[in-house]
Design an enzyme around this catalytic site. Structure first.
Site, short mmCIF file in Angstrom:
data_model
loop_
_atom_site.label_atom_id
_atom_site.label_comp_id
_atom_site.label_asym_id
_atom_site.label_seq_id
_atom_site.Cartn_x
_atom_site.Cartn_y
_atom_site.Cartn_z
N GLU A 1 -16.94 15.63 17.62
CA GLU A 1 -16.86 14.18 17.37
C GLU A 1 -17.10 13.93 15.90
O GLU A 1 -17.84 14.67 15.25
CB GLU A 1 -17.93 13.45 18.19
N LYS B 1 8.16 11.31 -2.85
CA LYS B 1 9.62 11.38 -2.67
C LYS B 1 10.29 11.72 -3.99
O LYS B 1 9.93 11.18 -5.04
CB LYS B 1 10.16 10.03 -2.19
N HIS C 1 3.45 0.84 -0.75
CA HIS C 1 4.76 1.38 -1.16
C HIS C 1 5.50 0.47 -2.12
O HIS C 1 5.98 0.91 -3.18
CB HIS C 1 5.65 1.61 0.06
N GLU D 1 13.54 -1.64 7.46
CA GLU D 1 13.62 -0.69 8.56
C GLU D 1 14.35 -1.34 9.71
O GLU D 1 14.15 -2.53 9.98
CB GLU D 1 12.22 -0.29 9.01
#
Lengths: 349, 518
Positions: free
Chosen positions: B110, B212, B270, B246
């Site tokens: 945990e 990216k 972003h 999206e």
């Protein structure tokens, strides 16, 4: 047909290859395959021969660049003999793609080609050649140093590129003032190289010679003499009154390519030792053991970029030209060959 | 003088000038929340691909830390299935996997249990001895942010993280995922809490957009091409539009999204990173801090949105039922784990201004939304109109030049410009000059997480967000969240498959401009 319509003609740069009398053709084809795999480009393959029939031909093929057939590239094949070689540049100009880099891959001594290469050098980004094809090293060095001062393009010796992994590892290990000092003051460096002969590789000692000459150049060692004993080649250097010897030891190992460097050991008078080894079972690693008189560091390994890995190879020959270090190394090696005819003879033969 | 001498860098005579000799140190990565989605979809496939590219250090291990009962073998089998499904290169290379999976381990505990950390310590020490990982640690917190403070505290308490001022022969780093707080005050609180245990140099705030290739290319494109940098200012640029669209809905993330909303999920991190990269000044060098300094300056130059102008500058919306990709889809309020009376936004449109010499007067329009017609992330830089003296045969203006940086998909860059139509009449037609990654670079680029994890192991924080960057971004956007909370700003419903609410069009049209159709 529908597959072809969906495909793209790819062209990141022009690559012009010259093979003379078929020498090194298979090897260069292997190099080309690795380049195409990562960077599809326009290929112009020039086969020249020593015949004198004034014959020249040009073929064009469209080749698949990748396994899923989504990328194609153009390959031009020019066959020319000695008499028709001056016509080759005239065939090249219209087929070079404008506005993208031109890379020249010359499987012959570039300093002896006075017909095709000179007209291309002004437009090329990089000249890539194999020092295995050099006949007269001293002349080669003189020409290269002279030409390249005025040249606008980079040069890459593939033998030099092959050694980049080791140079990288050495710069990662000897990365502090203290460690460079240890290297400066070492009394012996032993370099083992693979002396298994193949038809593709003539000079197994080249990479070992390059590596030790590079160390000497970067550490400002002064060459004293060269001797041979029991198949070992021994070079002696001086640094501020301190003498160091470099031993080049040929071994035979079927697990590595001809000429590959297998082991390097550096030791000082105070028993401070750096031992770098490539092992058969893990050729992509260099295993490092560092010890002093009173303690041993935990051994560890570093990945070595080998030229068998396509991306490292491309990175090295297309995007990482390191003319400065190469030029300094050549300078040192030339002086050594000039001082020792035995070394010069061994290097070329 | 002594300080100056001490700070002079060691120049290694063996290092070749054009070579990047950065390499990842031996280390163990411990992933907290290893049974979660991110580990299976992104992290383990990234590590596998790094191993495939021979970019993983030879002395390496990965330990998954989570609550579920599992053996090492079960974890390895699950991760193999995950790699088979989510890796960018398939199928799994069996020989490589057999070597790689020997470095994967599972630790059940945990997050708040001392015994769990003590046993973790023992396991890591044993791995150091067996695998030579030298005590170096990366702790990847792939957990809800509410667990960050607890995990940080436990790691410190059990000496699993080291003080870099005192320990020099090994290092520890912590990667934390976005969101970094829910607003400015919670981000500050999180930051203060983390600072108790970690130095800023040990904190790697991951925003995967920065990993990216196309995002990294923004700096190269801007600062390696004189032709663009010389016109990259308010003399020539009319407006900048950043779109993060999206076509998918929230899927199974209903619970998370109800707490977050798209401003927190996408815009604060972003979109603001893209804005910073587009708007920043050239850094003094390419070090992590030099680049991040410039990005912070952009955030600090953003003009605060006055409260009385909030609705003129910020539009939100929520997707209702509609048609996406030819198929009918349900609205946000009908999704699983979403309240039928939810007021969470799934669309945001913003107009921002950067108050500096370069950008004064240039609006930056940002839009992010779910269930829009297509998946696209792009930056569109629209240039100013020509004077209109030549080639003007009708009242219609010629189209302005637009430079489009396509982040995903169909990665590349294109430039729209005007061209004469072949023929006897001088008609003008806009055309496109196009660069596509796929056409030039045949290789499949690495996934963002591969680059980022590799950089963290090598100690390079360039592609990670710094604390002041994150806080500056929150400072700009927190007032928007407060306004929505307090003022009950409109939340129009837009049809799924449309480009958002009509109010978003008005945002741009009130400036006599329009949104670009990507």
């Amino acid at each position: 047909m529908s597959d072809k319509l969906a495909a793209t003609k790819a062209c990141l740069f022009n690559i012009v290859i010259n093979i003379h009398n078929g020498v090194r053709a298979d090897y260069i084809q292997g190099v080309l395959d690795r380049i195409i795999d990562k960077f599809p480009c326009r290929v112009i393959w020039i086969n020249t021969s020593s015949e004198n029939k004034d014959s020249i031909t040009l073929q064009v093929k469209e080749n698949i660049a990748n396994s899923d057939k989504s990328l194609f590239y153009d390959k031009y094949i020019i066959n020319a003999d000695c008499a028709s070689s001056p016509k080759v540049p005239l065939l090249l100009w219209p087929i070079l793609m404008p506005d993208i880099p031109i890379y020249l891959v010359w499987a012959r001594d570039p300093t002896t080609d006075k017909v095709i290469l000179p007209s291309l050098l002004n437009y090329a980004r990089c000249l890539i050649f194999d020092s295995d094809t050099i006949q007269n090293f001293e002349q080669f060095n003189a020409e290269i140093q002279k030409d390249l001062c005025g040249l606008k393009c980079d040069i890459i010796d593939m033998n030099w590129a092959r050694g980049s992994g080791w140079r990288n590892v050495l710069s990662n290990i000897f990365n502090t003032h203290f460690k460079i000092d240890e290297l400066q003051k070492c009394n012996n460096i032993t370099i083992q190289y693979n002396n298994v002969h193949t038809c593709g590789c003539k000079h197994n000692m080249t990479q070992a010679l390059y590596l030790q000459a590079w160390l000497a150049a970067q550490l400002h060692w002064r060459f004293l003499n060269y001797t041979e004993s029991c198949e070992k080649q021994v070079l002696t250097y001086d640094y501020n009154g301190h003498q160091s010897t470099v031993e080049l030891v040929p071994v035979e190992n079927e697990h590595f390519t001809s000429g590959a460097l297998i082991k390097l050991i550096s030791s000082t008078d105070e028993q401070h030792t750096f031992c770098l080894t490539r092992k058969n079972e893990s050729p992509e690693l260099i295993h490092i053991e560092i010890s002093t008189n009173d303690r041993c560091e935990l051994p560890y390994a570093i990945l070595i970029q080998t030229m068998t890995k396509p991306f490292s190879f491309i990175q090295e020959i297309l995007y990482n030209p390191s003319y400065e270090h190469y030029a300094h190394m050549l300078q040192v090696l030339t002086e050594e060959c000039r001082s020792s005819q035995q070394l010069a003879a061994n290097f070329i033969n | 003088m002594q300080d100056f001498m001490n700070t002079q860098q060691f120049v290694n005579p063996l290092e070749e000038p054009s070579h990047a000799t950065k390499s990842a140190d031996p280390c163990i990565i411990v992933i907290f929340g290893a049974t979660g989605d991110l580990t299976a979809r992104k992290l383990i496939p990234a590590l596998y691909n790094l191993a495939r590219e021979e970019l993983l250090p030879p002395h390496f291990a990965c330990v998954g830390f989570a609550r579920r009962e599992k053996s090492n073998e079960q974890f390895r089998e699950e991760m193999k299935n995950a790699v088979n499904e989510f890796s960018r290169i398939k199928p799994v290379d069996e020989k490589l996997w057999n070597t790689f999976c020997q470095k994967l381990f599972y630790h059940r505990a945990e997050f708040d249990n001392d015994a769990g950390y003590e046993s973790l310590q023992k396991q890591l020490n044993k791995l150091d001895a067996d695998l030579g990982t030298k005590g170096n640690r990366v702790y990847y917190l792939s957990t809800p942010p509410s667990y960050f403070p607890m995990i940080g505290q436990m790691l410190s308490k059990h000496k699993l993280i080291y003080n870099p001022q005192q320990v020099h022969d090994k290092w520890s780093r912590v990667i934390i995922e976005k969101p970094f707080g829910n607003n400015l005050s919670s981000a500050l609180e999180l930051q203060h809490h983390i600072e108790n245990y970690l130095d800023e140099s040990q904190i790697f705030r991951i925003d995967h957009y920065l990993g990216k290739e196309t995002v990294q290319n923004i700096l190269v494109f801007r600062f390696c091409n004189l032709v663009y940098e010389s016109i990259w200012n308010n003399h020539y640029i009319d407006n900048v539009q950043i779109t993060v669209a999206e076509e998918i809905g929230i899927g199974t993330r209903g619970k998370f999204f109800e707490e977050a909303g798209i401003l927190r999920d996408i815009v604060q991190n972003h979109a603001m990173q893209l804005l910073s990269l587009v708007a920043m000044e050239p850094p003094v060098n390419l070090s992590a801090d030099a680049i991040r300094n410039e990005k912070v300056k952009v955030q600090e130059s953003i003009k605060p949105i006055p409260l009385d102008q909030m609705e003129r500058n910020v539009v939100r919306g929520q997707y209702g039922p509609g048609i996406v990709d030819g198929k009918p889809v349900i609205g946000y309020r009908q999704e699983n784990d979403v309240s039928p009376t939810s007021n969470v936004e799934t669309y945001v449109g913003l107009r921002l201004f950067i108050e500096n010499w370069r950008w004064a007067g240039v609006p930056f329009y940002i839009r992010a939304g779910k269930r829009l017609p297509k998946r696209v992330t792009e930056i569109a830089i629209t240039f100013k109109q020509i004077p209109g003296i030549l080639f003007q045969t009708s009242k219609r203006k010629h189209e302005a030049n637009v430079l489009i940086l396509r982040i995903q998909p169909d990665e590349g860059i294109s430039l729209k410009f005007n061209c004469k139509v072949p023929g006897l009449i001088s008609s003008i037609q806009p055309v496109k000059m196009d660069f596509r990654y796929g056409s030039y670079f045949g290789l499949t680029p690495p996934e963002a997480y591969e680059r980022l994890i590799c950089d963290c192991m090598a100690g390079d924080s360039t592609l990670f967000a710094r604390s002041d960057e994150v806080l500056a971004s929150w400072k700009n956007l927190s007032p928007v969240l407060d306004y929505w909370q307090n003022e009950k700003a409109p939340l129009p419903i837009y049809s799924s498959g449309s480009w958002g609410p009509d109010l978003a069009n008005q945002l741009v049209e009130s400036d006599n401009r329009k949104w670009r159709l990507p």
